[in-house]
Design a protein around this motif. Structure first.
Motif, PDB file in Angstrom:
ATOM      1  N   ASP A 142       0.846  -1.192   0.000  1.00 53.02           N
ATOM      2  CA  ASP A 142       0.000   0.000   0.000  1.00 53.02           C
ATOM      3  C   ASP A 142       0.881   1.243   0.000  1.00 53.02           C
ATOM      4  OD1 ASP A 142      -2.404  -1.333   0.015  1.00 53.02           O
ATOM      5  OD2 ASP A 142      -2.675  -1.219   2.188  1.00 53.02           O
ATOM      6  N   ILE A 143       0.402   2.233  -0.703  1.00 50.34           N
ATOM      7  CA  ILE A 143       1.024   3.559  -0.707  1.00 50.34           C
ATOM      8  C   ILE A 143       0.143   4.486   0.114  1.00 50.34           C
ATOM      9  CG2 ILE A 143       1.337   5.607  -2.159  1.00 50.34           C
ATOM     10  CD1 ILE A 143       3.686   3.907  -2.445  1.00 50.34           C
ATOM     11  N   ILE A 144       0.761   5.300   0.959  1.00 48.64           N
ATOM     12  CA  ILE A 144       0.009   6.363   1.606  1.00 48.64           C
ATOM     13  C   ILE A 144       0.251   7.648   0.832  1.00 48.64           C
ATOM     14  CG2 ILE A 144       1.872   6.840   3.280  1.00 48.64           C
ATOM     15  CD1 ILE A 144      -0.413   7.678   5.218  1.00 48.64           C
ATOM     16  N   ARG A 145      -0.839   8.329   0.518  1.00 45.56           N
ATOM     17  CA  ARG A 145      -0.755   9.603  -0.194  1.00 45.56           C
ATOM     18  C   ARG A 145      -1.349  10.686   0.696  1.00 45.56           C
ATOM     19  NH1 ARG A 145      -3.159  11.360  -6.171  1.00 45.56           N
ATOM     20  NH2 ARG A 145      -3.598  13.546  -5.615  1.00 45.56           N
ATOM     21  N   ILE A 146      -0.621  11.767   0.841  1.00 44.40           N
ATOM     22  CA  ILE A 146      -1.088  12.905   1.627  1.00 44.40           C
ATOM     23  C   ILE A 146      -1.085  14.131   0.728  1.00 44.40           C
ATOM     24  CG2 ILE A 146      -0.650  14.382   3.625  1.00 44.40           C
ATOM     25  CD1 ILE A 146       0.766  12.016   4.930  1.00 44.40           C
ATOM     26  N   ASP A 147      -2.245  14.751   0.579  1.00 46.42           N
ATOM     27  CA  ASP A 147      -2.379  15.968  -0.216  1.00 46.42           C
ATOM     28  C   ASP A 147      -2.403  17.173   0.721  1.00 46.42           C
ATOM     29  OD1 ASP A 147      -2.981  13.887  -2.035  1.00 46.42           O
ATOM     30  OD2 ASP A 147      -4.139  15.271  -3.277  1.00 46.42           O
ATOM     31  N   ARG A 148      -1.544  18.153   0.411  1.00 49.31           N
ATOM     32  CA  ARG A 148      -1.447  19.345   1.251  1.00 49.31           C
ATOM     33  C   ARG A 148      -1.389  20.599   0.392  1.00 49.31           C
ATOM     34  NH1 ARG A 148       3.654  18.797   5.049  1.00 49.31           N
ATOM     35  NH2 ARG A 148       4.599  17.989   3.132  1.00 49.31           N
ATOM     36  N   VAL A 158       0.501  26.500  -3.193  1.00 50.47           N
ATOM     37  CA  VAL A 158       1.140  25.414  -3.933  1.00 50.47           C
ATOM     38  C   VAL A 158       0.489  24.104  -3.520  1.00 50.47           C
ATOM     39  CG1 VAL A 158       3.309  24.172  -4.290  1.00 50.47           C
ATOM     40  CG2 VAL A 158       3.318  26.676  -4.074  1.00 50.47           C
ATOM     41  N   TYR A 159       0.203  23.239  -4.497  1.00 48.13           N
ATOM     42  CA  TYR A 159      -0.427  21.945  -4.206  1.00 48.13           C
ATOM     43  C   TYR A 159       0.655  20.884  -4.102  1.00 48.13           C
ATOM     44  CZ  TYR A 159      -4.263  18.546  -4.185  1.00 48.13           C
ATOM     45  OH  TYR A 159      -5.170  17.572  -3.809  1.00 48.13           O
ATOM     46  N   SER A 160       0.664  20.145  -2.989  1.00 49.91           N
ATOM     47  CA  SER A 160       1.669  19.113  -2.749  1.00 49.91           C
ATOM     48  C   SER A 160       1.013  17.743  -2.641  1.00 49.91           C
ATOM     49  CB  SER A 160       2.431  19.413  -1.449  1.00 49.91           C
ATOM     50  OG  SER A 160       3.132  18.266  -0.994  1.00 49.91           O
ATOM     51  N   THR A 161       1.615  16.746  -3.307  1.00 51.03           N
ATOM     52  CA  THR A 161       1.216  15.349  -3.143  1.00 51.03           C
ATOM     53  C   THR A 161       2.425  14.581  -2.641  1.00 51.03           C
ATOM     54  OG1 THR A 161       1.641  15.012  -5.514  1.00 51.03           O
ATOM     55  CG2 THR A 161      -0.650  15.309  -4.833  1.00 51.03           C
ATOM     56  N   PHE A 162       2.252  13.905  -1.521  1.00 51.76           N
ATOM     57  CA  PHE A 162       3.319  13.177  -0.834  1.00 51.76           C
ATOM     58  C   PHE A 162       3.007  11.681  -0.887  1.00 51.76           C
ATOM     59  CE2 PHE A 162       4.755  10.968   2.936  1.00 51.76           C
ATOM     60  CZ  PHE A 162       6.044  11.423   3.165  1.00 51.76           C
ATOM     61  N   TYR A 163       3.986  10.852  -1.265  1.00 51.75           N
ATOM     62  CA  TYR A 163       3.796   9.407  -1.356  1.00 51.75           C
ATOM     63  C   TYR A 163       4.891   8.685  -0.572  1.00 51.75           C
ATOM     64  CZ  TYR A 163       1.080  10.744  -5.535  1.00 51.75           C
ATOM     65  OH  TYR A 163       0.195  11.322  -6.406  1.00 51.75           O
ATOM     66  N   TYR A 242       8.365  10.324  -1.931  1.00 51.42           N
ATOM     67  CA  TYR A 242       8.288  10.937  -3.265  1.00 51.42           C
ATOM     68  C   TYR A 242       7.271  12.055  -3.146  1.00 51.42           C
ATOM     69  CZ  TYR A 242       7.194  11.032  -8.371  1.00 51.42           C
ATOM     70  OH  TYR A 242       6.991  11.379  -9.679  1.00 51.42           O
ATOM     71  N   GLN A 243       7.627  13.251  -3.591  1.00 56.66           N
ATOM     72  CA  GLN A 243       6.734  14.386  -3.394  1.00 56.66           C
ATOM     73  C   GLN A 243       6.744  15.301  -4.612  1.00 56.66           C
ATOM     74  OE1 GLN A 243       5.529  17.323   0.319  1.00 56.66           O
ATOM     75  NE2 GLN A 243       7.581  16.492   0.243  1.00 56.66           N
TER      76      GLN A 243
END
Length: 263
Positions: A142-148, A158-163, A242-243
């Motif tokens: 599983d990957i956890i993705r956090i959108d900030r 700024v839109y950030s996606t963190f994996y 990875y971001q």
């Protein structure tokens, strides 16, 4: 600020040097210092033992000690100044001083970093694959993705996606989502795993962001945005996260740091 006595250096080794680990000595010493700092054995601002004291207290050569201290300084865990020795850095620095979103004004000769604030707008776990899969070594995990959203100076969003691999960082999947807002995820990971980010790889690309990104940030729907991609690695070279940062046009300058070609 006085240096610690030799017996303190020896006590540090007794507590944190792991003879059972069959890893290079500079990695072992770096991990020992990181764990001891995260556990509060050394507090922010504390001066560490001298290189000579560490050579006397550990089974490490001077070159090994110096390499470990350089790695810690590169990771931001300590600061090193000629004549002052090695001092524990403040790992509680606010998100206003991030590694990646360091913007400053064009006309500011001091290049003072503008404040950056974060707000989490989403988090999910899945086995979805994408551009992050190969860099993170994702297989069937599983990957956890956090959108900030990063708000720079309260006028640039700024839109950030963190994996990250979810099983490696369960602390990111648990707890109140709102508590992640304003958190420096890099420091959060270091505190839980006693392993700081050792190096990062950065790339710039250009792409049209998804419509739901533009609803939350200042990127324009249907227009190319600048995307800063960051991959962070630990001391062993294992990828940590990875971001992507989707950045709209701005008059601010983004400081991408300085890379030494020496050593």
């Amino acid at each position: 600020m006085a240096a610690f006595p030799q017996q303190t250096a020896s006590d540090f080794v007794v507590r944190y040097w792991d003879e059972s680990e069959s890893i290079p000595k500079h990695v072992k010493l770096t991990q020992a210092f990181t764990r001891s700092i995260m556990e509060g054995y050394w507090s922010s601002g504390s001066r560490l033992p001298t290189e000579a004291q560490l050579v006397a207290a550990t089974p490490c050569s001077l070159g090994t000690v110096q390499r470990a201290l350089r790695d810690l300084a590169s990771a931001g865990v300590i600061t090193r100044r000629r004549g002052s020795g090695s001092v524990v850095a403040d790992l509680n620095r606010p998100i206003e001083q991030p590694w990646h979103m360091r913007f400053h004004r064009r006309d500011d000769e001091t290049k003072q970093t503008l404040p950056a604030y974060t707000h989490v707008i989403g988090r999910r776990m899945s086995q979805e694959t994408g551009d992050w899969s190969a860099p993170l070594g994702q297989k069937d995990q599983d990957i956890i993705r956090i959108d900030r959203i990063f708000s720079i100076n309260n006028d640039l969003r700024v839109y950030s996606t963190f994996y990250a691999i979810a099983e490696r960082f369960p602390e990111l999947a648990d707890g109140d989502l709102e508590q992640l807002s304003g958190q420096n995820i890099k420091i959060l990971i270091a505190r839980h795993h006693q392993m700081p980010v050792h190096r990062i790889r950065q790339e710039i690309r250009f792409e049209i962001p998804p419509d739901h990104f533009t609803e939350h940030c200042d990127c324009v729907a249907g227009q190319l945005a600048t995307v800063l991609n960051v991959i962070a690695y630990d001391l062993s070279g294992t990828p940590m996260y990875y971001q992507d940062f989707h950045m709209p046009p701005t008059n601010y300058l983004l400081d991408l740091g300085t890379t030494s070609l020496l050593g």
